[in-house]
Structure formats: C-alpha cells, structure tokens
Design an enzyme around this catalytic site. Structure first.
Site, mmCIF file in Angstrom:
data_model
loop_
_atom_site.group_PDB
_atom_site.id
_atom_site.type_symbol
_atom_site.label_atom_id
_atom_site.label_comp_id
_atom_site.label_asym_id
_atom_site.label_seq_id
_atom_site.Cartn_x
_atom_site.Cartn_y
_atom_site.Cartn_z
ATOM 1 N N ASP A 283 -12.985 2.645 -9.132
ATOM 2 C CA ASP A 283 -12.142 2.008 -8.593
ATOM 3 C C ASP A 283 -11.181 1.268 -9.580
ATOM 4 O OD1 ASP A 283 -10.341 1.282 -6.429
ATOM 5 O OD2 ASP A 283 -11.607 -0.112 -5.580
ATOM 6 N N CYS B 157 -10.130 5.789 -5.401
ATOM 7 C CA CYS B 157 -9.257 5.900 -4.241
ATOM 8 C C CYS B 157 -7.824 5.575 -4.719
ATOM 9 C CB CYS B 157 -9.923 4.626 -3.146
ATOM 10 S SG CYS B 157 -9.533 2.833 -4.255
ATOM 11 N N LEU B 158 -7.435 5.590 -5.940
ATOM 12 C CA LEU B 158 -6.133 5.109 -6.267
ATOM 13 C C LEU B 158 -5.480 3.936 -5.870
ATOM 14 C CD1 LEU B 158 -4.690 8.804 -5.769
ATOM 15 C CD2 LEU B 158 -5.686 7.934 -7.732
ATOM 16 N N ARG C 126 -4.204 -5.017 7.159
ATOM 17 C CA ARG C 126 -4.490 -4.945 5.610
ATOM 18 C C ARG C 126 -4.486 -6.388 5.147
ATOM 19 N NH1 ARG C 126 -4.919 -0.712 1.698
ATOM 20 N NH2 ARG C 126 -3.978 -1.410 -0.403
ATOM 21 N N HIS D 6 -13.693 -1.736 2.979
ATOM 22 C CA HIS D 6 -12.456 -0.896 2.969
ATOM 23 C C HIS D 6 -12.851 0.468 3.825
ATOM 24 C CE1 HIS D 6 -8.408 1.121 2.558
ATOM 25 N NE2 HIS D 6 -8.610 0.997 1.608
ATOM 26 N N SER E 40 -7.955 -6.147 -8.577
ATOM 27 C CA SER E 40 -7.490 -5.573 -7.294
ATOM 28 C C SER E 40 -6.382 -6.692 -7.204
ATOM 29 C CB SER E 40 -8.279 -6.197 -6.268
ATOM 30 O OG SER E 40 -9.450 -5.056 -6.312
ATOM 31 N N MET E 41 -5.297 -6.351 -6.237
ATOM 32 C CA MET E 41 -4.315 -7.311 -5.712
ATOM 33 C C MET E 41 -4.961 -8.873 -5.561
ATOM 34 S SD MET E 41 -1.839 -5.035 -3.379
ATOM 35 C CE MET E 41 -3.032 -4.042 -2.867
ATOM 36 N N SER F 49 0.850 -1.239 0.050
ATOM 37 C CA SER F 49 -0.003 0.003 -0.088
ATOM 38 C C SER F 49 0.811 1.359 0.078
ATOM 39 C CB SER F 49 -0.731 -0.184 1.266
ATOM 40 O OG SER F 49 -1.539 1.215 1.514
ATOM 41 N N THR F 50 0.259 2.285 -0.583
ATOM 42 C CA THR F 50 0.843 3.496 -0.538
ATOM 43 C C THR F 50 0.110 4.230 0.475
ATOM 44 O OG1 THR F 50 1.835 3.505 -2.695
ATOM 45 C CG2 THR F 50 1.636 5.774 -1.872
ATOM 46 N N ARG F 51 -0.969 4.723 0.284
ATOM 47 C CA ARG F 51 -1.787 5.717 0.830
ATOM 48 C C ARG F 51 -2.224 5.284 2.396
ATOM 49 N NH1 ARG F 51 -2.034 6.547 -3.956
ATOM 50 N NH2 ARG F 51 -2.479 4.297 -4.160
ATOM 51 N N ASN G 264 -14.703 -4.169 -2.515
ATOM 52 C CA ASN G 264 -14.923 -3.826 -1.069
ATOM 53 C C ASN G 264 -15.024 -2.456 -0.908
ATOM 54 O OD1 ASN G 264 -12.471 -2.949 -2.284
ATOM 55 N ND2 ASN G 264 -11.224 -4.063 -0.873
ATOM 56 N N GLN H 128 -11.278 4.247 3.872
ATOM 57 C CA GLN H 128 -11.330 4.709 2.338
ATOM 58 C C GLN H 128 -12.313 5.531 2.365
ATOM 59 O OE1 GLN H 128 -8.950 5.111 -0.081
ATOM 60 N NE2 GLN H 128 -10.564 6.629 -0.579
ATOM 61 N N ARG I 96 -7.127 10.677 3.829
ATOM 62 C CA ARG I 96 -6.883 9.454 4.380
ATOM 63 C C ARG I 96 -6.109 9.583 5.442
ATOM 64 N NH1 ARG I 96 -6.864 4.667 1.480
ATOM 65 N NH2 ARG I 96 -6.292 3.839 3.729
#
Length: 354
Positions: A263, A303-304, A141, A168, A267-268, A90-92, A199, A171, A330
């Site tokens: 979004d 949400c990036l 997470r 989530h 997803s991962m 994750s970044t954010r 999510n 977010q 965030r």
C-alpha cells in the site's frame, strides 16, 4: 427460489447506457441464509464473524452476477438516501459508493469538509442526530476512528467506515472478493504484506484468520501495526489454527506467499514525514526479486493510488497483478454492504466456496 419475481416488462429498458430487464420483486424470508446484518454498523471487521463477512462477499458476488453479467435492474435501495462524509479525498471510495448506491435506486449525497466539519461547527452528537433524521445510512471517510465510534453511538442509522486512521474494512472486502474470484477459495492462502503497519494491514489482521488464511507481514522498525490490533490478531490466529508472522524482513514475509500485498507508504496527513518514511522503507519495494521467493501461483494486490517506489512496473502491470479487478470490486462490495445493512435481501446466486 428465494424470491418471487414478476416480469413487468418483456422488453429491455435502457438505463445508463446498459440494457436491463426491469423486474418487480419482493424480499421474502431467506431460506438459506441465517445471517442478518440489517441495522448494523460497519466500523471494523473485528465486530463481524467469519460467516458474516462471508455473507457480505456472497452478496457481492450475487449483485455482480445479476447486474453485470445478467443485466438485471435491482432497485433494492429505491427511496433510500446515503449521507457521505469525506474528510479525506478519494477516487475509488467515492465513485464506487455513489455509482453503486445510485445503481440500486438510491440517492447518495456527498459532503466535503467545506460542507460539514465534524466536531468543529457542530458537535459529533448533533451531526449524528441530524443525519439520522434525513438519511438511511452514513458512510464516513475520516481521520480518526474515534469520530466514527462517536457517530455510531449517537446515530440511529447504520454508520459505515469509508476509511479511518485505524481501519479500512470496505477495501478488504474488495480484496477478498478478488482473491475468491481468482483462487476459487480463500482457505489456506498465505497473505504476504510488505509495507506500512497501517489501516489496511489492521483490517487484514482483523479478518484473515476467520477465513483460514495465514498472514506474514513485514514492516520497518517503528512502523509496526498497532499493539492492540496485534494482540487480537494473535488471538484470532490461535482460535482458527492459522499462522501469523510479524517481521521486519520483506523477503521473510514474502516467502511462500500466495498474495503479495502493499500500500502507500505515505498516507494523507503524513506528508511532512515523507523524507523520513522514504528512508525507512528502503528495501520494501515489491519487485520480481520479491516474487521469486513467493508461491508459484503468486498474485499481487494494491488498493491504489500506487507510487513506483512501492512496487515496480514489472510486478504492477504483470498478468499476476489483480489491482484493477480489485479496484472494480470496490463497487460490488460496497453495494453489498449497503444492501445487507439496509434491506432484507438475500442472494440468489449459489454460495461461493470460501
């Protein structure tokens, strides 16, 4: 006045490149706020009332105003530690949590899958009990919502959902704070979701009606939201007198919408489905053609991280796009979550209109 503040230093203290007035404060009994969230878990917004979610947004606005605008230093989490378990990169989420917890005087401790394997090297029960003895809260997470549920059941400290396959929630708090800042009120807004039944959509479905917001969601066939989530969302809409539309037509979902939201389509953990998903989501890109059927005051959220096939540059970088204020929020919303679950602090800022 909700707090007794005593100025210890009249000069500004330079901390982390910012000027902060260093103050000593103590948390008295809240005079206006009847919401008490201390000690709770945040696994999904379905476990929270509208007033409780509004309180977290109010607290977010308060912290943002006092710290960012007024330059105050508020060590509300001094002496507290946060365990951060990230099965997904994750970044954010990581940056907002680490910087936010530290800014409030606490110590975040980041753990990756190389440091801790949930339920593999050690059972979830044992992990939860060990973390409870060393940290004041855990933000996780993870891939499976069921892992969060087990952690919460076995832990004696608050567990915060940093993302799971089903929800989530943190977010969505950032999304709502961003919309409140832009529109000044959330009640009556129509949210238009165009994308995967994932999510993020689930978390909107568990909360939008509690604010009096309508939801119009378009997903491709076979990618609809979870049936149990849909059933509960229908109940919320009925109880709150709001509209819930689920369709497979992106333009139908966008029609009259104040907020266009999408979004990632992949997803991962879904990388092997990429070709199939890209084909299924043809026609779901948010463009100015989509915006033409939306309300005249439309805005855009994502949400990036974002891929061009999800939303074109014209919309994403337009003045109507709120994605970067959304990303910043965030930080303020996760700070509010941690403060509300770990302290008795109550906002000093006048309660915003929701």
């Amino acid at each position: 006045m909700l707090f007794n503040l005593r100025i210890l230093l009249n000069n500004a203290a330079f901390r982390n490149g910012h000027n902060f007035m260093v103050r000593n404060f103590r948390c008295g009994q809240p005079l206006q706020n009847k919401v008490q969230l201390k000690g709770r878990d945040l696994l999904t917004l379905k476990n929270f009332t509208g007033e409780e979610i509004k309180y977290m947004l109010w607290l977010s606005a308060d912290l943002k105003f006092r710290i960012k605008q007024k330059g105050e230093y508020l060590p509300l989490l001094q002496g507290k530690s946060l365990g951060m378990i990230f099965e997904k990169r994750s970044t954010r989420t990581r940056l907002s949590t680490e910087t936010g917890f530290a800014l409030l005087g606490g110590h975040p401790c980041f753990l990756t899958t190389q440091d801790i394997h949930l339920g593999v090297n050690e059972s979830l029960t044992d992990t939860a009990r060990v973390l409870s003895s060393m940290a004041d809260a855990v933000l996780a997470r993870v891939y499976k919502q069921s892992d969060l549920d087990t952690l919460a059941k076995e832990a004696s400290i608050p567990i915060i959902n940093g993302l799971s396959d089903l929800y989530h929630p943190i977010q969505i708090l950032a999304d709502y704070l961003t919309l409140q800042e832009h529109y000044s009120s959330l009640k009556g807004l129509t949210l238009s979701w165009i994308g995967d039944g994932n999510n993020i959509l689930h978390s909107i479905m568990m909360s939008a009606a509690k604010f009096g917001m309508h939801l119009q969601a378009a997903t491709p066939k076979g990618y609809e939201p979870d049936a149990s989530v849909t059933k509960l969302a229908e109940q919320y809409a009925k109880e709150n007198g709001t509209k819930l539309l689920l369709t497979n037509d992106p333009l139908e979902a966008a029609h009259g919408g104040n907020v266009l939201i999408t979004d990632t389509w992949i997803s991962m953990g879904q990388e092997e489905e990429k070709k199939k998903r890209l084909q299924a989501f043809q026609g779901y890109q948010v463009t100015m053609k989509t915006a033409k059927v939306a309300a005249s005051d439309w805005t855009f959220l994502h949400c990036l991280p974002r891929k061009p096939e999800e939303v074109d540059d014209e919309v994403f970088y337009s003045p109507r796009s709120l994605v970067f204020p959304e990303a910043e929020n965030r930080k303020w919303t996760i700070m509010a979550v941690m403060v509300s679950l770990l302290t008795d602090y109550s906002p000093q800022l006048q309660k915003p209109k929701f």
